[in-house]
Design an enzyme around this catalytic site. Structure first.
Site, PDB file in Angstrom:
ATOM      1  NE  ARG A  87     -11.093   1.676 -12.538  1.00 47.00           N
ATOM      2  CZ  ARG A  87     -11.801   2.661 -11.791  1.00 47.00           C
ATOM      3  NH1 ARG A  87     -12.215   1.691 -10.850  1.00 47.00           N
ATOM      4  NH2 ARG A  87     -11.462   3.760 -11.571  1.00 47.00           N
ATOM      5  CG  HIS A 127      -1.645   6.662  -9.909  1.00 49.10           C
ATOM      6  ND1 HIS A 127      -2.047   6.051 -12.290  1.00 49.10           N
ATOM      7  CD2 HIS A 127      -2.944   7.264 -10.511  1.00 49.10           C
ATOM      8  CE1 HIS A 127      -2.597   6.570 -12.406  1.00 49.10           C
ATOM      9  NE2 HIS A 127      -3.501   7.392 -11.129  1.00 49.10           N
ATOM     10  CB  ILE A 129       2.614   5.533  -5.161  1.00 43.82           C
ATOM     11  CG1 ILE A 129       3.031   6.768  -3.576  1.00 43.82           C
ATOM     12  CG2 ILE A 129       0.684   6.555  -4.705  1.00 43.82           C
ATOM     13  CD1 ILE A 129       3.232   8.135  -3.350  1.00 43.82           C
ATOM     14  CG  ASP A 156       3.543   2.906 -13.146  1.00 41.76           C
ATOM     15  OD1 ASP A 156       2.712   2.435 -12.490  1.00 41.76           O
ATOM     16  OD2 ASP A 156       3.548   4.580 -13.781  1.00 41.76           O
TER      17      ASP A 156
END
Length: 361
Positions: A87, A127, A129, A156
């Site tokens: 992050r 994620h 999606i 991804d």
């Protein structure tokens, strides 16, 4: 080992999905990549061999411990590039951020995130999606009643890992000229939005509607979609151009006079029904035997286990076996300096002392 990236040294901070995929691409093409893993770290799915981790070895370092962090800093100071997927702010808190390597001004610092390094959502979890949902891509994929994610290929890997690898190579090329590295902010949401360029252009030109199964490429058109065959398998048809559609109809035994005009969108459902009824009369492999190698633009929908055995894939060696695992060969193919899967254990760490010496760190 050979490869167009031979001579480049890259440190990879172990991560998931797009981060190791980008590292794999670079390592397959000859870069000397070393992954830093946490002590006791186990694969998320319990795999002893992960294709994404091929072509490179790893060292075990606890980046929260000063002695291990110092070793990591030595490796990064000797590297051409770094890849991380934590992050935003996490590497800075470890004193391993882009500004912590003044003695290595050529360092290309690759950062893989979903939301990017800045923006209102930058520090939020997510994620694939979620990222493709905000890009407009997810809304366009699936049946009319609901969107369905295309695995995690679109975000991804398509919008993430490939863009990170491309950005790293761009950074290396520029650093070779300027002597200065830079940060590569590879955000899945940015990459996925970029991948939507063609659809965005069609929408801007009035050639795409924001309804699924209502457009030329989303399964609405009878000449671009999948059809169930007698065996339960599927045939993929992509006969967009009129001459290819005409050949397809001729080869499957359908009279064009009995079908609506190819571009009569209002009657696409009727045309799909007629084609579906015809293709349901034979098995997938029977249709494949009739249509493959022609300009009918049709192909059998293969299962994952079937794909390596297809004669075309076998002839091109699209799939190879490495460590007893069938997997795709490095891509793309370069004529003079091709990529190759490099050695590297995924279970036994490298000797850190020897690695530091080899890198002159």
């Amino acid at each position: 080992m050979t490869g167009p990236l031979k001579g480049l040294r890259i440190v990879e901070i172990a991560g998931l999905g797009p981060t190791p995929f980008a590292a794999m691409m670079l390592a397959d093409m000859g870069a000397d990549v070393v992954r830093i893993e946490r002590p006791g770290n186990r694969h998320l799915l319990g795999l002893d061999y992960d294709i994404l981790n091929r072509s490179r070895g790893f060292v075990t370092l606890d980046l929260k411990a000063e002695v291990d962090r110092a070793a990591a800093r030595r490796l990064i100071d000797a590297a051409d590039g770094l890849i991380e997927g934590l992050r935003p702010g996490a590497m800075e808190r470890l004193d391993l951020g882009p500004g912590d390597f003044p003695d290595n001004p050529r360092l290309v610092y690759g950062r893989m995130t979903g939301w990017g390094q800045a923006g209102p959502l930058a520090r939020a979890a997510g994620h694939d999606i979620n990222y493709i949902a905000l890009s407009g891509a997810l809304h366009a994929v699936g049946p009319s009643d609901r969107p369905i994610p295309p695995l995690n290929l679109l975000g991804d890997f398509g919008g993430g890992g490939i863009y990170l690898a491309f950005g790293m190579v761009c950074g290396f090329l520029e650093a070779a000229r300027s002597g200065q590295g830079q940060v590569v902010d590879a955000a899945i949401i940015d990459g996925t939005a970029h991948l939507m360029a063609m659809i965005q252009a069609m929408a801007a030109g009035g050639k795409w509607t924001d309804r699924r199964e209502a457009n030329i490429l989303d399964g609405a058109a009878p000449f671009y979609g999948t059809y169930r065959c007698k065996c339960g398998g599927f045939l993929a048809v992509g006969a967009i151009e009129p001459k290819f559609w005409a050949e397809f109809l001729e080869r499957v035994g359908l009279d064009p006079a009995g079908l609506p005009d190819q571009m009569d969108e209002a009657r696409w459902p009727e045309a799909r029904r007629i084609v579906a009824e015809r293709l349901a009369e034979r098995t997938r492999d029977e249709w494949a035997a009739l249509l493959e190698g022609t300009d009918a633009c049709a192909a059998p929908v293969l299962k994952i286990a079937e794909a390596p055995q297809h004669p075309h894939n076998a002839a091109r060696r699209t799939y190879i076996t490495h460590e007893d695992v069938t997997q795709a060969a490095p891509a793309p193919r370069l004529s003079r300096t091709p990529g190759a899967i490099r050695p590297g254990s995924q279970t036994k760490p490298m000797d850190l002392g020897a690695l530091l010496k080899e890198w002159g760190a």
